[in-house]
Design a protein around this motif. Structure first.
Motif, PDB file in Angstrom:
ATOM      1  N   TYR A 166      51.908  45.290 -11.724  1.00  0.00           N
ATOM      2  CA  TYR A 166      51.406  44.110 -11.019  1.00  0.00           C
ATOM      3  C   TYR A 166      51.286  44.343  -9.521  1.00  0.00           C
ATOM      4  O   TYR A 166      50.479  43.702  -8.857  1.00  0.00           O
ATOM      5  CB  TYR A 166      52.312  42.908 -11.287  1.00  0.00           C
ATOM      6  CG  TYR A 166      51.977  42.170 -12.570  1.00  0.00           C
ATOM      7  CD1 TYR A 166      50.664  41.874 -12.903  1.00  0.00           C
ATOM      8  CD2 TYR A 166      52.977  41.764 -13.453  1.00  0.00           C
ATOM      9  CE1 TYR A 166      50.364  41.190 -14.076  1.00  0.00           C
ATOM     10  CE2 TYR A 166      52.685  41.081 -14.615  1.00  0.00           C
ATOM     11  CZ  TYR A 166      51.374  40.801 -14.929  1.00  0.00           C
ATOM     12  OH  TYR A 166      51.068  40.128 -16.083  1.00  0.00           O
ATOM     13  N   ASN A 190      60.586  42.050 -15.971  1.00  0.00           N
ATOM     14  CA  ASN A 190      59.500  41.090 -16.121  1.00  0.00           C
ATOM     15  C   ASN A 190      59.147  40.545 -14.743  1.00  0.00           C
ATOM     16  O   ASN A 190      59.945  40.627 -13.805  1.00  0.00           O
ATOM     17  CB  ASN A 190      59.862  39.961 -17.079  1.00  0.00           C
ATOM     18  CG  ASN A 190      58.635  39.431 -17.814  1.00  0.00           C
ATOM     19  OD1 ASN A 190      57.501  39.614 -17.373  1.00  0.00           O
ATOM     20  ND2 ASN A 190      58.860  38.778 -18.948  1.00  0.00           N
ATOM     21  N   ASP A 192      56.969  37.500 -12.347  1.00  0.00           N
ATOM     22  CA  ASP A 192      56.248  36.242 -12.143  1.00  0.00           C
ATOM     23  C   ASP A 192      55.633  36.316 -10.750  1.00  0.00           C
ATOM     24  O   ASP A 192      55.798  37.308 -10.033  1.00  0.00           O
ATOM     25  CB  ASP A 192      57.189  35.050 -12.288  1.00  0.00           C
ATOM     26  CG  ASP A 192      56.449  33.792 -12.712  1.00  0.00           C
ATOM     27  OD1 ASP A 192      55.200  33.782 -12.677  1.00  0.00           O
ATOM     28  OD2 ASP A 192      57.121  32.818 -13.074  1.00  0.00           O
ATOM     29  N   PHE A 193      54.946  35.260 -10.354  1.00  0.00           N
ATOM     30  CA  PHE A 193      54.286  35.270  -9.051  1.00  0.00           C
ATOM     31  C   PHE A 193      54.813  34.134  -8.190  1.00  0.00           C
ATOM     32  O   PHE A 193      54.961  33.002  -8.638  1.00  0.00           O
ATOM     33  CB  PHE A 193      52.766  35.158  -9.213  1.00  0.00           C
ATOM     34  CG  PHE A 193      52.148  36.430  -9.713  1.00  0.00           C
ATOM     35  CD1 PHE A 193      51.612  37.358  -8.827  1.00  0.00           C
ATOM     36  CD2 PHE A 193      52.130  36.724 -11.064  1.00  0.00           C
ATOM     37  CE1 PHE A 193      51.064  38.542  -9.285  1.00  0.00           C
ATOM     38  CE2 PHE A 193      51.591  37.902 -11.532  1.00  0.00           C
ATOM     39  CZ  PHE A 193      51.046  38.812 -10.641  1.00  0.00           C
ATOM     40  N   PRO A 198      53.706  39.235  -6.598  1.00  0.00           N
ATOM     41  CA  PRO A 198      54.594  39.519  -7.739  1.00  0.00           C
ATOM     42  C   PRO A 198      56.042  39.610  -7.320  1.00  0.00           C
ATOM     43  O   PRO A 198      56.370  40.097  -6.233  1.00  0.00           O
ATOM     44  CB  PRO A 198      54.075  40.871  -8.250  1.00  0.00           C
ATOM     45  CG  PRO A 198      53.400  41.502  -7.072  1.00  0.00           C
ATOM     46  CD  PRO A 198      52.836  40.374  -6.259  1.00  0.00           C
ATOM     47  N   THR A 200      60.117  40.119  -9.374  1.00  0.00           N
ATOM     48  CA  THR A 200      60.831  40.253 -10.640  1.00  0.00           C
ATOM     49  C   THR A 200      61.578  38.967 -10.961  1.00  0.00           C
ATOM     50  O   THR A 200      61.968  38.208 -10.072  1.00  0.00           O
ATOM     51  CB  THR A 200      61.819  41.424 -10.596  1.00  0.00           C
ATOM     52  OG1 THR A 200      62.742  41.246  -9.520  1.00  0.00           O
ATOM     53  CG2 THR A 200      61.078  42.746 -10.413  1.00  0.00           C
ATOM     54  N   THR A 201      61.774  38.740 -12.246  1.00  0.00           N
ATOM     55  CA  THR A 201      62.435  37.532 -12.698  1.00  0.00           C
ATOM     56  C   THR A 201      63.156  37.817 -14.003  1.00  0.00           C
ATOM     57  O   THR A 201      63.083  38.929 -14.538  1.00  0.00           O
ATOM     58  CB  THR A 201      61.402  36.397 -12.887  1.00  0.00           C
ATOM     59  OG1 THR A 201      62.079  35.176 -13.180  1.00  0.00           O
ATOM     60  CG2 THR A 201      60.422  36.715 -14.008  1.00  0.00           C
ATOM     61  N   LYS A 205      61.420  34.490 -18.331  1.00  0.00           N
ATOM     62  CA  LYS A 205      60.643  33.654 -17.420  1.00  0.00           C
ATOM     63  C   LYS A 205      59.386  34.340 -16.870  1.00  0.00           C
ATOM     64  O   LYS A 205      58.604  33.721 -16.157  1.00  0.00           O
ATOM     65  CB  LYS A 205      61.529  33.200 -16.258  1.00  0.00           C
ATOM     66  CG  LYS A 205      62.700  32.335 -16.693  1.00  0.00           C
ATOM     67  CD  LYS A 205      63.491  31.831 -15.516  1.00  0.00           C
ATOM     68  CE  LYS A 205      64.675  30.988 -15.952  1.00  0.00           C
ATOM     69  NZ  LYS A 205      64.276  29.779 -16.721  1.00  0.00           N
ATOM     70  N   GLY A 206      59.196  35.619 -17.143  1.00  0.00           N
ATOM     71  CA  GLY A 206      58.060  36.349 -16.598  1.00  0.00           C
ATOM     72  C   GLY A 206      56.801  36.225 -17.440  1.00  0.00           C
ATOM     73  O   GLY A 206      56.782  35.575 -18.484  1.00  0.00           O
ATOM     74  N   GLN A 207      55.760  36.903 -17.003  1.00  0.00           N
ATOM     75  CA  GLN A 207      54.447  36.776 -17.622  1.00  0.00           C
ATOM     76  C   GLN A 207      54.090  37.915 -18.580  1.00  0.00           C
ATOM     77  O   GLN A 207      53.052  37.877 -19.228  1.00  0.00           O
ATOM     78  CB  GLN A 207      53.371  36.690 -16.526  1.00  0.00           C
ATOM     79  CG  GLN A 207      53.526  35.493 -15.606  1.00  0.00           C
ATOM     80  CD  GLN A 207      52.327  35.285 -14.713  1.00  0.00           C
ATOM     81  OE1 GLN A 207      51.273  35.856 -14.924  1.00  0.00           O
ATOM     82  NE2 GLN A 207      52.482  34.445 -13.697  1.00  0.00           N
TER      83      GLN A 207
END
Length: 246
Positions: A166, A190, A192-193, A198, A200-201, A205-207
Motif C-alpha cells: 500500500y 494489515n 487501513d487508511f 496507509p 498498520t492496524t 480492522k484492516g482492508q
C-alpha cells in the motif's frame, strides 16, 4: 502447520523507549511462538547484545531471524559490509537473514559469485523483501529481482511483506497472486487508511483479505507478525492467526 513468529517491531513502543531486544525476548516466551526476528537497527551495543540474545534463544529453544535494513548491493557492487552482517547473524545463532534489495540487477557475474560464496560459507538462509521505498518495494522491482536470483541460481528467498504494497500504491492481493510461488517467508500485517495515508492496524480492522492468502501458503512458509501492537492486543492477534493456520 506453518511456523508462527514475531518480528520485534511488534514491541516498537518499548524499543523506542530504549528497552533492549534481549529483555523483550524473555517476555515472548509466554506467547508460544517458535520464531523471533531481531532488528539490527535497535541493537545499540551490538557485539554485547548479540551474544546475550544467542544465549537466551538457546535457553528458550527459540529460532532467530535477523532483519538487516541494508541493501545487498550498492552502485553495482556488493554492499561492502555484507560479510560483517553475516558474521553478526552467525554469532547471534540466527538461521535466517533478511536484506533490502538494492542494486541487485546491476551486479556483475563476479559480484554475483562473491555473493554466492558468502552465502555458501555461512549457511544462513537469505531473503530479500518488498519494503516501503520506491526502489525496493514496487511489484516490477520485486519481479526483476526474483528473476535475477533464479537466472543466477542464487540461494536467496523472498519475504513477502503484505502491508508494504500500500505504500507503493500497489494491490497486495494482485502482488500475492503473481509472487505466490516465490514466497519463502510471509510478513503479516494489515493496513487501513488515515487521512488517505496507509497505516498498520489490528488484523481484524484492516482492508486486506489476509486470511485467504494464509490459506494458500505452503505449510513450510513461516508467518511472522510485523507491526506495532499494544501489549494487551498481542495475544489476541496471535490467536487470530493461529485459527487460520490450523
Amino acid at each position: 502447520m506453518n511456523q508462527l513468529g514475531i518480528n520485534l517491531l511488534v514491541f516498537k513502543s518499548e524499543l523506542d523507549k530504549g528497552i533492549k531486544q534481549q529483555q523483550i525476548l524473555e517476555q515472548i516466551q509466554a506467547l508460544d511462538v517458535s520464531i523471533v526476528e531481531i532488528r539490527r537497527e535497535y541493537l545499540k551495543n551490538l557485539a554485547e547484545e548479540i551474544l546475550i540474545i544467542n544465549k537466551l534463544a538457546k535457553e528458550f529453544g527459540t529460532e532467530l531471524y535477523y532483519s538487516v535494513p541494508e541493501k545487498v548491493a550498492c552502485e553495482k557492487i556488493l554492499n561492502p559490509d555484507i560479510k560483517a552482517y553475516f558474521e553478526e547473524a552467525k554469532l547471534m545463532g540466527a538461521t535466517h537473514i533478511k536484506f533490502n534489495i538494492g542494486d541487485l540487477e546491476d551486479l556483475s557475474l563476479d559480484e554475483i559469485k562473491k555473493l554466492r560464496d558468502i552465502i555458501d560459507k555461512f549457511q544462513i538462509k537469505v531473503t530479500i523483501e518488498n519494503d516501503q521505498t520506491p526502489e525496493n518495494g514496487n511489484l516490477k522491482c520485486i519481479i526483476n529481482a526474483i528473476d535475477i536470483i533464479n537466472k543466477n541460481s542464487l540461494p536467496i528467498g523472498y519475504t513477502f511483506d503484505l502491508g508494504n504494497w500500500y505504500w507503493q500504491n500497489e494491490d497486495p492481493e494482485n502482488a500475492f497472486d503473481i509472487l505466490h510461488s516465490a514466497i519463502t517467508v510471509f510478513h503479516l500485517k494489515n493496513v487501513d487508511f488515515l487521512n488517505d495515508k496507509p497505516t498498520t492496524t489490528l488484523l481484524s480492522k484492516g482492508q486486506i483479505n489476509w486470511t485467504a492468502m494464509l490459506k494458500k501458503l505452503s505449510n513450510n512458509v513461516p508467518v511472522i507478525i510485523e507491526y506495532p501492537i499494544r501489549n494487551e492486543d498481542i495475544r489476541g492477534e496471535l490467536e487470530e492467526v493461529r485459527k487460520v493456520l490450523l
